[in-house]
Design an enzyme around this catalytic site. Structure first.
Site, short mmCIF file in Angstrom:
data_model
loop_
_atom_site.label_atom_id
_atom_site.label_comp_id
_atom_site.label_asym_id
_atom_site.label_seq_id
_atom_site.Cartn_x
_atom_site.Cartn_y
_atom_site.Cartn_z
N LEU A 1 -29.23 109.08 -23.01
CA LEU A 1 -30.63 108.68 -22.89
C LEU A 1 -31.45 109.92 -22.54
O LEU A 1 -31.12 110.62 -21.58
CB LEU A 1 -30.77 107.63 -21.78
N ASP B 1 -42.71 103.83 -19.79
CA ASP B 1 -43.32 104.66 -18.75
C ASP B 1 -42.27 104.84 -17.64
O ASP B 1 -41.92 103.88 -16.94
CB ASP B 1 -44.56 103.94 -18.20
N GLY C 1 -38.85 111.46 -22.06
CA GLY C 1 -39.71 112.55 -22.53
C GLY C 1 -39.17 113.10 -23.84
O GLY C 1 -39.46 114.22 -24.24
N ALA D 1 -42.50 127.55 -24.49
CA ALA D 1 -43.58 127.22 -25.44
C ALA D 1 -43.44 125.77 -25.90
O ALA D 1 -42.55 125.44 -26.69
CB ALA D 1 -43.51 128.17 -26.63
N THR D 2 -44.29 124.90 -25.39
CA THR D 2 -44.30 123.47 -25.75
C THR D 2 -45.75 122.98 -25.68
O THR D 2 -46.63 123.71 -25.19
CB THR D 2 -43.47 122.62 -24.75
N ILE E 1 -39.49 120.00 -25.03
CA ILE E 1 -38.13 120.22 -24.52
C ILE E 1 -37.26 118.99 -24.80
O ILE E 1 -36.12 119.11 -25.29
CB ILE E 1 -38.16 120.57 -23.02
N ASP F 1 -39.80 107.66 -24.60
CA ASP F 1 -41.01 108.42 -24.25
C ASP F 1 -42.14 107.41 -23.99
O ASP F 1 -42.13 106.31 -24.53
CB ASP F 1 -41.41 109.36 -25.40
N TYR G 1 -47.64 119.91 -8.98
CA TYR G 1 -46.48 120.07 -9.86
C TYR G 1 -45.32 120.77 -9.13
O TYR G 1 -44.17 120.36 -9.22
CB TYR G 1 -46.92 120.88 -11.08
N ALA G 2 -45.64 121.83 -8.37
CA ALA G 2 -44.60 122.55 -7.63
C ALA G 2 -43.95 121.63 -6.60
O ALA G 2 -42.73 121.66 -6.42
CB ALA G 2 -45.20 123.78 -6.94
P1 NAD Z 1 -44.24 117.98 -23.31
O1 NAD Z 1 -45.61 117.61 -22.88
O2 NAD Z 1 -44.02 118.53 -24.66
O3 NAD Z 1 -43.25 116.74 -23.11
C1 NAD Z 1 -43.35 115.83 -22.05
C2 NAD Z 1 -43.09 114.45 -22.62
O4 NAD Z 1 -43.07 113.51 -21.52
C3 NAD Z 1 -44.18 113.99 -23.60
O5 NAD Z 1 -43.58 113.57 -24.81
C4 NAD Z 1 -44.85 112.83 -22.87
O6 NAD Z 1 -45.30 111.80 -23.74
C5 NAD Z 1 -43.72 112.35 -21.97
N1 NAD Z 1 -44.25 111.61 -20.82
C6 NAD Z 1 -45.30 111.95 -20.02
N2 NAD Z 1 -45.49 111.01 -19.10
C7 NAD Z 1 -44.55 110.05 -19.31
C8 NAD Z 1 -44.23 108.82 -18.68
N3 NAD Z 1 -44.94 108.38 -17.62
N4 NAD Z 1 -43.20 108.09 -19.14
C9 NAD Z 1 -42.50 108.52 -20.21
N5 NAD Z 1 -42.74 109.68 -20.86
C10 NAD Z 1 -43.77 110.43 -20.40
O7 NAD Z 1 -43.74 119.02 -22.18
P2 NAD Z 1 -42.38 119.87 -22.09
O8 NAD Z 1 -42.79 121.26 -21.87
O9 NAD Z 1 -41.45 119.53 -23.18
O10 NAD Z 1 -41.82 119.33 -20.70
C11 NAD Z 1 -40.59 118.63 -20.56
C12 NAD Z 1 -40.13 118.76 -19.12
O11 NAD Z 1 -39.89 120.13 -18.82
C13 NAD Z 1 -41.18 118.29 -18.11
O12 NAD Z 1 -40.54 117.64 -17.04
C14 NAD Z 1 -41.79 119.59 -17.64
O13 NAD Z 1 -42.36 119.45 -16.36
C15 NAD Z 1 -40.58 120.48 -17.65
N6 NAD Z 1 -40.89 121.91 -17.67
C16 NAD Z 1 -41.57 122.46 -18.70
C17 NAD Z 1 -41.83 123.82 -18.67
C18 NAD Z 1 -42.57 124.51 -19.78
O14 NAD Z 1 -42.85 125.71 -19.63
N7 NAD Z 1 -42.87 123.86 -20.89
C19 NAD Z 1 -41.41 124.60 -17.58
C20 NAD Z 1 -40.72 123.99 -16.55
C21 NAD Z 1 -40.46 122.64 -16.60
#
Ligand code: NAD
Length: 252
Positions: free
Chosen positions: A13, A65, A16, A194-195, A21, A40, A160-161
């Site tokens: 499972l 959610d 997100g 990069a996302t 990512i 998601d 966030y931190a």
């Molecule tokens: P992203 O925005 O591409 O993906 C996040 C996904 O979570 C989205 O598809 C969104 O629809 C989903 N989401 C948001 N709220 C939700 C909810 N309440 N219920 C279900 N789904 C929900 O961002 P990403 O960069 O792929 O981030 C993925 C994870 O990695 C996150 O936890 C983020 O905090 C963490 N992260 C990202 C980075 C970065 O640099 N991109 C760095 C450190 C940590």
């Protein structure tokens, strides 16, 4: 590419899973043989990712959610009903940012980031662990997604931190409590990847971070997916309660 078949027939499972990512994690797990439940909040994004995976017919998409306890309970029940078993692997990637400097950070934006990133990770981990224990399943692996920002802080990201530091504490506690059921829990801590999430960060700020990365570039979603696949697989069977930084050496 990873070791094909390392996760052969394992049910995973990924929350997100419609994101940057999460989508890369789904693709990687599927390539290694897993059947993937792509979940998601954006159901259409989850469906799009599921349709692009290797052996597309074996996977399924779910809208949920992660911050809602009833929604997470439904999600895990639906996954079990669809695949006939609880997920032995769970990668909790759902996350949001609501950046603002502390002096301007609203209570609503603080709560929302804690709700999704921390409470959502708690609810998903708990629901999956309960389902595995109730099914008498032999073990499992939960991978949570923190952030290096949870360790070092970051301008504009007090909410966030705090949430991501919480994810690490949550994960270590779950690791201690669930070890006797053979369920491992580990966190990955990405740096700057990069996302769509980082697309909101001003390019000048991202470039500043990229310049400080010893390996000389921002991360790609695949960099994080590689580590998630390792932590999901039996190759990490003696690792639990760990936090693995995937930062290119930033903040080491
Ligand atoms: P992203 O925005 O591409 O993906 C996040 C996904 O979570 C989205 O598809 C969104 O629809 C989903 N989401 C948001 N709220 C939700 C909810 N309440 N219920 C279900 N789904 C929900 O961002 P990403 O960069 O792929 O981030 C993925 C994870 O990695 C996150 O936890 C983020 O905090 C963490 N992260 C990202 C980075 C970065 O640099 N991109 C760095 C450190 C940590």
């Amino acid at each position: 590419m990873g070791s094909a078949g390392r996760l052969s027939a394992v049910l995973a499972l990924v929350t997100g899973g419609g994101g940057g990512i999460g989508g890369a994690v789904c693709a990687r797990l599927a390539r290694e043989g897993a059947r993937v439940a792509v979940a998601d909040g954006d159901a259409a994004a989850a469906a799009a990712v599921a349709s692009r995976l290797a052996r597309a017919g074996e996977h399924a998409a779910f809208g949920a959610d992660v911050a809602s306890a009833p929604a997470v309970a439904h999600l895990v029940a639906d996954v079990q009903a669809h695949f006939g078993a609880p997920p032995a692997v769970c990668v909790a990637c759902a996350g949001v940012t609501r950046d603002a400097f502390l002096l301007r950070l609203s209570e609503g934006d603080f709560d929302e980031v804690l709700r999704v990133n921390l409470k959502g990770t708690f609810l998903v981990t708990q629901a999956v662990a309960r389902a595995l224990v109730e099914a008498g399943a032999p073990g499992g692996s939960v991978v949570t997604v923190g952030s290096v920002v949870g360790k070092v802080g970051n301008l504009g990201q007090a909410n966030y931190a705090a949430a991501k530091a919480g994810v690490e504490g949550l994960t270590r506690t779950c690791a201690k409590e669930l070890a006797r059921f053979g369920i491992r829990c580990n966190a990955v801590l990405p740096g700057f990847v990069a996302t769509p999430m980082t697309a909101k960060v001003p390019p000048k700020v991202l470039q500043k971070f990229a310049d400080q990365v010893p390996l000389g570039r921002l991360g790609e979603p695949q960099d994080v997916a590689d580590v998630c696949a390792f932590l999901a697989s039996p190759e990490s069977s003696y690792i639990t309660g760990a936090s693995v930084e995937v930062t290119g050496g930033l903040f080491m």
